[in-house]
Structure formats: structure tokens, C-alpha cells
Motif scaffolding. Structure first.
Motif, PDB file in Angstrom:
ATOM      1  N   PHE A 674       0.827  -1.202   0.000  1.00  0.00           N
ATOM      2  CA  PHE A 674       0.000   0.000   0.000  1.00  0.00           C
ATOM      3  C   PHE A 674       0.866   1.259   0.000  1.00  0.00           C
ATOM      4  O   PHE A 674       0.623   2.201  -0.773  1.00  0.00           O
ATOM      5  N   ASN A 675       1.889   1.272   0.863  1.00  0.00           N
ATOM      6  CA  ASN A 675       2.744   2.452   0.919  1.00  0.00           C
ATOM      7  C   ASN A 675       3.502   2.660  -0.390  1.00  0.00           C
ATOM      8  O   ASN A 675       3.697   3.796  -0.838  1.00  0.00           O
ATOM      9  N   ALA A 676       3.930   1.537  -1.000  1.00  0.00           N
ATOM     10  CA  ALA A 676       4.650   1.652  -2.274  1.00  0.00           C
ATOM     11  C   ALA A 676       3.745   2.223  -3.362  1.00  0.00           C
ATOM     12  O   ALA A 676       4.154   3.107  -4.133  1.00  0.00           O
ATOM     13  N   GLU A 677       2.515   1.713  -3.450  1.00  0.00           N
ATOM     14  CA  GLU A 677       1.578   2.209  -4.460  1.00  0.00           C
ATOM     15  C   GLU A 677       1.206   3.661  -4.205  1.00  0.00           C
ATOM     16  O   GLU A 677       1.091   4.464  -5.129  1.00  0.00           O
ATOM     17  N   LEU A 678       1.016   4.002  -2.931  1.00  0.00           N
ATOM     18  CA  LEU A 678       0.641   5.378  -2.603  1.00  0.00           C
ATOM     19  C   LEU A 678       1.767   6.342  -2.977  1.00  0.00           C
ATOM     20  O   LEU A 678       1.520   7.424  -3.524  1.00  0.00           O
ATOM     21  N   GLN A 679       3.002   5.934  -2.695  1.00  0.00           N
ATOM     22  CA  GLN A 679       4.128   6.798  -3.028  1.00  0.00           C
ATOM     23  C   GLN A 679       4.346   6.909  -4.534  1.00  0.00           C
ATOM     24  O   GLN A 679       4.833   7.927  -5.023  1.00  0.00           O
ATOM     25  N   SER A 680       3.972   5.846  -5.274  1.00  0.00           N
ATOM     26  CA  SER A 680       4.134   5.901  -6.737  1.00  0.00           C
ATOM     27  C   SER A 680       3.168   6.886  -7.379  1.00  0.00           C
ATOM     28  O   SER A 680       3.348   7.281  -8.534  1.00  0.00           O
ATOM     29  N   LEU A 681       2.133   7.272  -6.617  1.00  0.00           N
ATOM     30  CA  LEU A 681       1.202   8.278  -7.131  1.00  0.00           C
ATOM     31  C   LEU A 681       1.828   9.665  -7.193  1.00  0.00           C
ATOM     32  O   LEU A 681       1.426  10.503  -8.005  1.00  0.00           O
ATOM     33  N   VAL A 682       2.810   9.905  -6.322  1.00  0.00           N
ATOM     34  CA  VAL A 682       3.380  11.252  -6.217  1.00  0.00           C
ATOM     35  C   VAL A 682       3.983  11.716  -7.540  1.00  0.00           C
ATOM     36  O   VAL A 682       3.614  12.782  -8.054  1.00  0.00           O
ATOM     37  N   PRO A 683       4.913  10.978  -8.150  1.00  0.00           N
ATOM     38  CA  PRO A 683       5.471  11.470  -9.422  1.00  0.00           C
ATOM     39  C   PRO A 683       4.433  11.531 -10.538  1.00  0.00           C
ATOM     40  O   PRO A 683       4.483  12.426 -11.380  1.00  0.00           O
TER      41      PRO A 683
END
Length: 709
Positions: A674-683
Motif C-alpha cells: 500500500f505504501n509503495a503504491e501510494l508513493q508511486s502516485l506522487v510522481p
């Protein structure tokens, strides 16, 4: 269009009845006596004599002049004489040339040949009148032929007056040439017009365009220009009647297919509520090629005016523009009065239809109901429905009973505040056979780039497809009556349903996470510091924040502002086309800002939602359900000991659950993904927000960070 009636055979086979006898090269063999010689225009002459005695040059010049005047008077109405013959031009129907006896005095020959063009123009005009009076040539050509016939009657009256002068010995060849001058230029201009019309085989608007252009070209000769304008007015009278019926009644009265508006009767209004690609409004009535040049700028207005009147007529609301002397279309003259009439008719039809749609059919109320149910503005209805329909919605789409769901929808509507809405009875439900992403790949007109390859590469849709349930495919529908289906068509309703499915699934994910959160609240009585339960609580809170923030963004940052903007613009709309445009713009903007037209972002959001659902399901499976002690009656003996025993058992179960290795591994895995997917939204959001500023609001909602634009 019905085929044009055939011209009667007697009108074609008996040229002496129609005035074409001087142009025909044959007669019916049945009408000839045995052994008679067929009639030939090339050999016919009024004199039966022949030989050297009939040579014109054998007479004195004064006698030659009298003889040639007699023949010229006949030639002026297309009839051969003794010394003037008619020769047909091969390959050109109606074209003839006049020839004079070469033995005639040269000076007389020169004067005579000057008059021949007038004779040839008369024959050409006569041929046009005869040929264009047939049914198949259309009303415009009929009217033009009638105007030419009237002009030729004046011309023939002039010839009769000249013949009268000749009988009294008052006419010379020079005088004949002088008196023909007035008609020469007029008939020549008509002959030029006729040549172009016959060579291009014009009809309808093409004939009107030709008349209009020829009149403009003759601006240097006021008399000829006036004549051509008069011909234009006469020829356009039939076209004006067609135009009047269309803009004042919405009726196409076009027996020969001349009008520039076509009707496709195969397209029915029912298709608007059934077919996603229905083209009823665009193609039931459409513009054809060959619009009159002087109507080019108002052709779209004319088309729309009749369409509005047709809609009202199909609603049983018969309305007709009130006609006055000033509103009648009399001509396409230079004063442009016809343009004012067309504008007035459009304003009337547009205002009437808009009033009908808003007042009688409550367009704004229907749009408000769509917002209430399909855009989830009616919150209590949805919560109650999801509670009572949970068992049915967890089934596979093919196992779901749509009839049962419909009854549950009705129960939810009657049990909540929605019961006071008179439009709630129009609400229906359906179950799609594919997920939201799959549905988007089938709609090719949404101005986005979804493809099955992208879905497979993203690996988002595959787990959902395997275990897809009614919760992912349930959708509300709405019964849209005519004429509201013009605005809320099948395509528009499908766009509402796409937004509904996104919101509904977000609500479902949020409810599942709330249940997982409630389960974990049972651990509050147990020491959970340093256990996976604590990490799970934090993860659940993060997931809830993500889903609720997404819902907040969709509802309050997208749907509400866009709805209010659309509502304000609808109040000032002046036509149904403008209403349709405003409504379509609202839907397209909502789809885009709800990420439904941004495949890369939507697939990431769907992946995050899928992780949240898997987490919530795992929590409910891995953690045993906690029985909360119900309040017991004080009269029951031993109640305190029983409560203490149940509390002790529950604490032991919770302690075991908090130490469960499988649950610990699952929580760590979910947290990492979940954290990885959420952070991938940033860029992704940072990159997209430069072109789409509204994505900055999304980033602030679901990530809690601001992105520099």
C-alpha cells in the motif's frame, strides 16, 4: 421520396400540341400515309417551289428585302421560311443555327445574320421551357420554365406587332433590327443562363445558385439584371414555400428532393434511450449538399428551427409560428427580409421548446434527481440499500437476481427521505458483466486511451475479474421519457453510470475498511504495543484516510462545483442545443476530473482500492469475530459470573490473534504494498498536474502534500 410522376406519352409524341413541331426531326410512322416521305427539319420549308426560279438572288434587292423580312418574322418564332433554314447542332439538344440563301444581296445578308442570334436564343428558350416542365425536373425548374414562358409570350407579342407593321408596309430589315435591340440583350442573357442550366442539368438549389450568380454578373446592365432578378424571384417561389413550411411548421414538403434538408425516417426517437451511439438528434434531419448560396450562413439555423418544431409536434404539442404579412418569405431579395424572418422563427421555436422542456417535463428536476441518485447526493438511501442488499451484491454477476435488487432499491427508496421525491419511481437498477476498467475499454468516444494491453500490463483488472461480484458491477439506471432523452440520452446516462460505479465502489471499500477497523477496536482491552495489531490499526487508518479523501475529492472538489456551474449556465441557456452542449460539457469534465479519462492515474487508484479490499477481507478472516457482551436482565442469576467468563475468553482469543504469525506476515505485506503504491502516485500526479491543475487538489486530498505546478 416518392418517384416523380411520368410525363404523359401524348405530350411527348404529339409535338404539334406543345409548340415543338419546328424542332422535331421525325413524326410517328403510324401517322404517315403509305409511301409518304418522313418529315425532316433539315429539308422543311413553307414554299413548295424549287429550282432556279426560287433562288433569292434572282429578285431585285427591294423584293429580296420583302421576302427576307417575311422569312425573318417566321424565324423569330423558330419556324423555317422559304429562304431561311434551320439546322440542328449535332449532339446538343435544343441547339440550332439559322442559315440564309447565299445568293441574297450581301448587305441584306449581313443585316439578316445579325438577327439570327435572337432567333436561335428563342428556340433554345422554347426547348428549355418544354423539357424542364416535366415532373422529374422539380418545382424550381417548373417555376423557372413558367416565368420563361411568360417572357416568351411578351416576345411573341413583339413579333406579332412587327408583323402587323410589315403588313402595312412600314417595316424594313434595318427597322426590324432596330426594334429587336430591346429583346436582344435580354433573350441573350437568358440563353446564356439556359445553356449553363442544360449543360449542368441543374435543379433545385443549383438552379437558384445559377440564377443568383448570373444576376450578380449582369450588374452593369440594369434592365438585364432586373430581368434575371425577376426570374430568380419566380423560380424561388416554390423553394420559399418549402422553406416556410419547414421553419414555421417543421414539415419537409419536398416532392422532388430539391430542399437542402434531408430526413432519415429509419432513425426513431426511441433509439436515444436504447442505443449508446444513437444519432437521432444529429442525423434524423441533416443538411444535404447543394445549399443555396444566399442561405449558407443561416443553413444551420434553418435546420435547427425545424428540428425544434418537430420535437414539439412529436410531444403532441402542436405549435406553429404565427404568420403575418411581415413574416412571410416573399423573396430572397437584397433587402434580406428573409433572414429576419428566419431569425424570428428560430427564436420562437427555440423559446417554445425550452419552455416546454423546463416547465412541462421538468428538465432541471430530472437532472437534480440524477445527481441525487447516480451521483450519490442522497446518502441515506445508499447506506440503507447497501445494508439490505449486501447478501445479493456479494454474488457473481450471473447469479444475481436483478428483480430482487430492484425490489430492494424500491424498499430503500420508500424507507428513506427519497420517498418524498416524485421522480424516485423512475429509478431502475442493472448489473454489468464487466468491471469499470473493462467497461471503459469498450467506449471508444470518451477521448481517452484505454486498452486491454495496458490493463494486462498494470495487472489491476486480473484479480478483480476472477472474483468479480455485484459490488463491482452494480449500477443504477433511470427511465428518461421523450423529449428529455434529447438531453439525457443513452450516452449521457452511461457517463452518469460510470461515475456512479466509481463512487459506489469507493463507498463499498470504505464500508469494508470501517468493519475491519471495528474488529480491531476489540483489541483495545489487550496490550498490543509491539504487536502486528498496532501496525494493522495504523495501516487501516491510512487506508480509510485514502479512500475517504478520494471520496471527498470526487464529491466536493469535482461533482458539486461542476454541478453548480452547470446549473447556473442552464438558467441562461436560450436553446435546447445549448442545453445539450452545457450538459455534455458537464459530464465530460466530471469524467475527466474523476480520473475516468486518465488511464494511468485511474489504474493506480484501482490498484490501491483493490489492496484496501484485500486487506479488509483478510482482517475479517484472520481475526475471529468478537462477541460483545449484551446487557443482561438484572433478574437473571449469575449474570456477573457469566460476563466475567465471556470477557476472559475474549481476551484470550484477542491475545492469540495478536500473536498469529500468518496475520503478522499479511499485515506487513499489505503495509509494504500500500505504501509503495501510494508513493508511486506522487510522481504521476506531479507530472500530470502541470497540464491538469485540478490534480493538485487530488494530491492534497489523498497524499496530504502540495505539488508545485
Amino acid at each position: 421520396m416518392d418517384p416523380a410522376p411520368a410525363t404523359p406519352r401524348w405530350n411527348l409524341e404529339r409535338p404539334y400540341l406543345t409548340g415543338r413541331f419546328h424542332q422535331e426531326a421525325k413524326v410517328s410512322a403510324a401517322s404517315q400515309a403509305p409511301g409518304s416521305k418522313p418529315f425532316s427539319i433539315d429539308s422543311f420549308s413553307r414554299g413548295a417551289g424549287g429550282g432556279a426560279g426560287s433562288v433569292l438572288g434572282s429578285y431585285a434587292v427591294s423584293v429580296q428585302e420583302l421576302l427576307v423580312i417575311d422569312d425573318l418574322l417566321s424565324a423569330l418564332v423558330g419556324i423555317e421560311g422559304r429562304y431561311i433554314s434551320i439546322k440542328r447542332v449535332r449532339g446538343k439538344e435544343g441547339y440550332v443555327v439559322f442559315q440564309i440563301d447565299s445568293s441574297m444581296d450581301l448587305a441584306l445578308q449581313e443585316l439578316t445574320r445579325r438577327i439570327f442570334p435572337l432567333c436561335e436564343d428563342f428556340v433554345l428558350a422554347s426547348q428549355f421551357v418544354e423539357s424542364r416542365s416535366h415532373f422529374k425536373n422539380g418545382l424550381v425548374n417548373h417555376a423557372l420554365a413558367a416565368a420563361l414562358r411568360a417572357f416568351l409570350l411578351d416576345y411573341q407579342a413583339m413579333v406579332a406587332q412587327l408583323e402587323h407593321q410589315f403588313r402595312f408596309g412600314r417595316l424594313s430589315v434595318q427597322g426590324l433590327w432596330f426594334f429587336c435591340q430591346r429583346m436582344m440583350s435580354s433573350l441573350n442573357a437568358l440563353a446564356v443562363l439556359i445553356e449553363k442550366a442544360m449543360s449542368n442539368n441543374t435543379s433545385g438549389s443549383a438552379t437558384l445558385n445559377l440564377l443568383h450568380s448570373q444576376a450578380k454578373a449582369m450588374s452593369g446592365d440594369s434592365a438585364v439584371r432586373s430581368l434575371l432578378e425577376k426570374m430568380t424571384d419566380c423560380a424561388s417561389a416554390a423553394y420559399l414555400r418549402m422553406l416556410e413550411r419547414w421553419v414555421y411548421e417543421g414539415v419537409i414538403d419536398d416532392p422532388y428532393g430539391e430542399f437542402f434538408i434531408a430526413e432519415n425516417k429509419s432513425l426513431q426517437k426511441e433509439s436515444l434511450t436504447q442505443d449508446y451511439d444513437a444519432k437521432y438528434w444529429q442525423q434524423r434531419y441533416s443538411l444535404k449538399d447543394g445549399i443555396p448560396s444566399f442561405l449558407n450562413n443561416v443553413a444551420a439555423t434553418i435546420l435547427t428551427t425545424g428540428k425544434y418544431l418537430n420535437v414539439m409536434r412529436e410531444c403532441g404539442h402542436n405549435v406553429q409560428v404565427s404568420l403575418s404579412e411581415n413574416s412571410k418569405l416573399t423573396s430572397f431579395g437584397s433587402n434580406h427580409q428573409y433572414l429576419e424572418c428566419i431569425k424570428s422563427a428560430y427564436d420562437f421555436a427555440s423559446g417554445e421548446l425550452l419552455t416546454l422542456m423546463k416547465d412541462k417535463y421538468d428538465l432541471i428536476g430530472k437532472l437534480r434527481s440524477l445527481k441525487r441518485y447516480l451521483l450519490l447526493d442522497q446518502g441515506d438511501f445508499l447506506v440503507h440499500f447497501m445494508d439490505i442488499a449486501r447478501e445479493e451484491l456479494t454474488k457473481k454477476p450471473e447469479d444475481i437476481s436483478v428483480e430482487k435488487l430492484q425490489s430492494l432499491v424500491d424498499i430503500a427508496l420508500r424507507s428513506t427521505a427519497a420517498a418524498s421525491d416524485p421522480s424516485h419511481e423512475d429509478l431502475t437498477c442493472c448489473v454489468e458483466r464487466s468491471s469499470l476498467l473493462k467497461k471503459l475499454t469498450t467506449l471508444k468516444d470518451l477521448d481517452c486511451a484505454y486498452s486491454s494491453d495496458k490493463l494486462a500490463a498494470a495487472d489491476v483488472d486480473q484479480p478483480v475479474t476472477l472474483n468479480i461480484t455485484g459490488l463491482e458491477t452494480f449500477c443504477l439506471g433511470y427511465k428518461i421519457p421523450w423529449p428529455l432523452s434529447l438531453v439525457i440520452s443513452r450516452k449521457a446516462l452511461t457517463k452518469y453510470q460510470l461515475i456512479f460505479r466509481l463512487l459506489f465502489h469507493c463507498k463499498h471499500v470504505s464500508r469494508q475498511l470501517c468493519q475491519a477497523w471495528q474488529i480491531q477496536q476489540g483489541f483495545r482491552s489487550v496490550k498490543i504495543l509491539g504487536t502486528p495489531i498496532l501496525r494493522s490499526s495504523i495501516l487501516c487508518r491510512s487506508m480509510l484516510k485514502f479512500v475517504n479523501s478520494l471520496l471527498h475529492y470526487l464529491t466536493f472538489e469535482v461533482l458539486e462545483p461542476n454541478w453548480h456551474s452547470m446549473h447556473g449556465r442552464l438558467q441562461t441557456a436560450r436553446s435546447i442545443d445549448e442545453v445539450i452542449q452545457i450538459h455534455d460539457f458537464f459530464l465530460q469534465k466530471c469524467l475527466k476530473e474523476c480520473l475516468l479519462l486518465l488511464p494511468e492515474l485511474l489504474m493506480k487508484v484501482e490498484k490501491l482500492k483493490a489492496l484496501c479490499l484485500q486487506y479488509a477481507t483478510s482482517i475479517q478472516l484472520l481475526i475471529p469475530s468478537i462477541e460483545v457482551a449484551a446487557p443482561e436482565s438484572k433478574s437473571k442469576s449469575g449474570s456477573s459470573r457469566a460476563r466475567a467468563k465471556r470477557s476472559q475468553d475474549r481476551d484470550e482469543q484477542l491475545k492469540l490473534a495478536s500473536e498469529n504469525a500468518v496475520m503478522s506476515q499479511s499485515i506487513l505485506k499489505f503495509e509494504s504494498e500500500f505504501n509503495a503504491e501510494l508513493q508511486s502516485l506522487v510522481p504521476t500526479l506531479s507530472k500530470s498536474s502541470q497540464a491538469e491543475p485540478y490534480l493538485t487538489h487530488l494530491a492534497q486530498c489523498i497524499l496530504g502534500v502540495g505539488i508545485d505546478q
